[in-house]
Design an enzyme around this catalytic site. Structure first.
Site, PDB file in Angstrom:
ATOM      1  N   LYS A 297      -3.480  -6.036   4.386  1.00 39.95           N
ATOM      2  CA  LYS A 297      -3.186  -4.904   5.275  1.00 39.95           C
ATOM      3  C   LYS A 297      -3.254  -5.441   6.699  1.00 39.95           C
ATOM      4  O   LYS A 297      -4.273  -5.318   7.386  1.00 39.95           O
ATOM      5  CB  LYS A 297      -4.198  -3.792   5.018  1.00 39.95           C
ATOM      6  CG  LYS A 297      -3.646  -2.416   5.284  1.00 39.95           C
ATOM      7  CD  LYS A 297      -4.510  -1.344   4.668  1.00 39.95           C
ATOM      8  CE  LYS A 297      -4.343  -0.023   5.350  1.00 39.95           C
ATOM      9  NZ  LYS A 297      -2.978   0.495   5.376  1.00 39.95           N
TER      10      LYS A 297
ATOM     11  N   GLU B 223       6.692   0.421  -3.448  1.00 43.07           N
ATOM     12  CA  GLU B 223       5.854   1.497  -2.897  1.00 43.07           C
ATOM     13  C   GLU B 223       6.611   2.166  -1.762  1.00 43.07           C
ATOM     14  O   GLU B 223       7.774   1.844  -1.519  1.00 43.07           O
ATOM     15  CB  GLU B 223       4.515   0.934  -2.408  1.00 43.07           C
ATOM     16  CG  GLU B 223       4.637  -0.085  -1.289  1.00 43.07           C
ATOM     17  CD  GLU B 223       3.286  -0.517  -0.720  1.00 43.07           C
ATOM     18  OE1 GLU B 223       2.286   0.191  -0.904  1.00 43.07           O
ATOM     19  OE2 GLU B 223       3.251  -1.580  -0.076  1.00 43.07           O
TER      20      GLU B 223
ATOM     21  N   ARG C 242     -11.687  -4.381   1.056  1.00 36.62           N
ATOM     22  CA  ARG C 242     -10.261  -4.719   1.238  1.00 36.62           C
ATOM     23  C   ARG C 242     -10.029  -5.345   2.609  1.00 36.62           C
ATOM     24  O   ARG C 242      -9.264  -6.303   2.740  1.00 36.62           O
ATOM     25  CB  ARG C 242      -9.394  -3.467   1.046  1.00 36.62           C
ATOM     26  CG  ARG C 242      -7.905  -3.771   1.027  1.00 36.62           C
ATOM     27  CD  ARG C 242      -7.066  -2.585   0.590  1.00 36.62           C
ATOM     28  NE  ARG C 242      -7.091  -1.507   1.559  1.00 36.62           N
ATOM     29  CZ  ARG C 242      -6.473  -0.329   1.381  1.00 36.62           C
ATOM     30  NH1 ARG C 242      -5.802  -0.081   0.266  1.00 36.62           N
ATOM     31  NH2 ARG C 242      -6.535   0.607   2.309  1.00 36.62           N
TER      32      ARG C 242
HETATM   33  N1  PXG Z   1       0.889   1.446   0.877  1.00 36.14           N
HETATM   34  C1  PXG Z   1       0.930   1.102   2.167  1.00 36.14           C
HETATM   35  C2  PXG Z   1       1.982   0.161   2.634  1.00 36.14           C
HETATM   36  C3  PXG Z   1      -0.012   1.621   3.064  1.00 36.14           C
HETATM   37  O1  PXG Z   1       0.020   1.272   4.352  1.00 36.14           O
HETATM   38  C4  PXG Z   1      -0.973   2.877   1.223  1.00 36.14           C
HETATM   39  C5  PXG Z   1      -0.020   2.298   0.399  1.00 36.14           C
HETATM   40  C6  PXG Z   1      -1.991   3.787   0.629  1.00 36.14           C
HETATM   41  O2  PXG Z   1      -3.237   3.110   0.541  1.00 36.14           O
HETATM   42  P1  PXG Z   1      -4.633   3.888   0.609  1.00 36.14           P
HETATM   43  O3  PXG Z   1      -5.646   2.825   0.457  1.00 36.14           O
HETATM   44  O4  PXG Z   1      -4.682   4.577   1.954  1.00 36.14           O
HETATM   45  O5  PXG Z   1      -4.641   4.852  -0.510  1.00 36.14           O
HETATM   46  C7  PXG Z   1      -0.984   2.518   2.590  1.00 36.14           C
HETATM   47  C8  PXG Z   1      -1.996   3.052   3.539  1.00 36.14           C
HETATM   48  C9  PXG Z   1      -0.475   6.716   8.294  1.00 36.14           C
HETATM   49  C10 PXG Z   1      -1.013   5.469   7.700  1.00 36.14           C
HETATM   50  O6  PXG Z   1      -0.877   7.018   9.429  1.00 36.14           O
HETATM   51  C11 PXG Z   1      -0.952   5.262   6.353  1.00 36.14           C
HETATM   52  C12 PXG Z   1      -1.477   4.084   5.798  1.00 36.14           C
HETATM   53  C13 PXG Z   1      -1.992   3.164   6.631  1.00 36.14           C
HETATM   54  C14 PXG Z   1      -2.031   3.387   7.975  1.00 36.14           C
HETATM   55  C15 PXG Z   1      -1.557   4.546   8.525  1.00 36.14           C
HETATM   56  O7  PXG Z   1       0.330   7.383   7.650  1.00 36.14           O
HETATM   57  N2  PXG Z   1      -1.377   3.956   4.434  1.00 36.14           N
END
Ligand code: PXG
Length: 290
Positions: free
Chosen positions: A151, A184, A52
């Site tokens: 991301k 989301e 990713r």
């Molecule tokens: N949506 C968004 C916008 C995200 O940033 C997710 C979904 C979940 O994706 P994953 O691949 O982690 O299952 C994310 C990712 C935090 C933090 O500290 C959280 C994310 C990224 C960076 C920091 O809470 N979430």
């Protein structure tokens, strides 16, 4: 104790790990990142996170100066240097040092760094009592503006949503797309369960293709549950039997109230808790050992 940081090919002390004020990651949010977790000595779905990261970088035409194999080795080296077992890993690639203009061609070399630290777990009450969340005015950026699939270091869209949730006294923000459909949350994907079917917004609604989201879909399908990536409205959320969020930090966290509406019986759902249990089982076996 100070952390050991991977930076541009070397493991250095955090006190020496410095970024230039001319780095476009800072000046413009021009860069990409990943948040990864390790359980015991297993990095959960590391390949998926690395893939990713490189896809995000490819879309923004950012050349990562190391191969995927080298990046994987760098993550493992950082974990070992910090003697960490359960960790949160932040992988960042910025456009690098340039001048004060936007032009990425003025940035000859990307900056790569990896931080591995102890994981700051969510409070236990989130899992025991469930979250109260709200929909917020800030729309999720569309694929045509800033694609949620990338991301990127430009997270203001999500940060604005998070601020609006905090101002409303809620723990997370539900973001809708320009059509008013559920996309989301600010840092998590969202799921509902209705009549035994697991539903989550289709990626085209404006969601990041979450790695935890995919793990949840895998676990549910394997257990014989029907799963559907769909178009969801707030009405669908309000009338769900269960609701939960998924993300690397959160894992699976139950939601019990949305915009003042009680979800199901107002308690974390039985299927949600079963999915969380099975997810935690998966993290003990599905990963890259270090
Ligand atoms: N949506 C968004 C916008 C995200 O940033 C997710 C979904 C979940 O994706 P994953 O691949 O982690 O299952 C994310 C990712 C935090 C933090 O500290 C959280 C994310 C990224 C960076 C920091 O809470 N979430």
């Amino acid at each position: 104790m100070s952390l050991k940081i991977y930076m541009n090919g070397k493991i250095i002390d955090e006190k020496q790990a410095k970024i230039s004020i001319f780095d476009h990651g800072l000046l413009y949010g021009d860069g990409v990142f990943e948040g990864i977790r390790s359980y015991g000595e297993l990095v959960f779905r590391l390949k998926e996170h690395i893939d990713r990261l490189y896809e995000s970088a490819h879309t923004i035409m950012l050349k990562i100066p190391v191969s995927k194999q080298q990046m994987t080795a760098a993550v493992i080296a950082t974990l070992r240097a910090n003697k960490l077992k359960d960790a949160y890993i932040r992988l960042v690639v910025t456009r690098g040092e340039g001048d004060l203009g936007l032009d990425p061609r003025k940035c000859p070399k990307a900056t790569v760094f990896i931080i591995a630290d102890k994981i700051a777990l969510y409070p236990d009450r989130f899992y025991k009592q469930g979250l109260k969340i709200v929909t917020v005015p800030t729309q999720r950026s569309s694929a045509e503006t800033l694609n949620p699939q990338v991301k990127s270091l430009n997270y203001l869209n999500n940060i604005l949503a998070k601020l609006e949730a905090i101002n409303a006294g809620a723990e997370e923000a539900i973001m809708l797309n320009a059509q008013g459909h559920v996309a989301e949350c600010s840092g998590d994907n969202i799921f509902i369960i209705k009549k035994g079917v697991l539903l989550t917004p289709h990626i085209s609604m404006g969601a990041l293709k979450g790695i935890t989201r995919q793990a949840v879909l895998d676990i549910a399908s394997k257990s014989g549950m029907s799963v559907k990536e769909d178009v969801l409205t707030r009405h669908d959320l309000f009338n769900a039997d269960e609701c939960f969020l998924s993300g690397t930090a959160a894992e699976i966290v139950p939601v019990v109230k949305i915009d003042g509406r009680v979800i199901g019986n107002g308690l974390p759902g039985a299927t949600t808790l079963k999915l969380l249990l099975n997810f935690r089982k998966l993290t003990k076996i599905d990963g890259v050992r270090y």
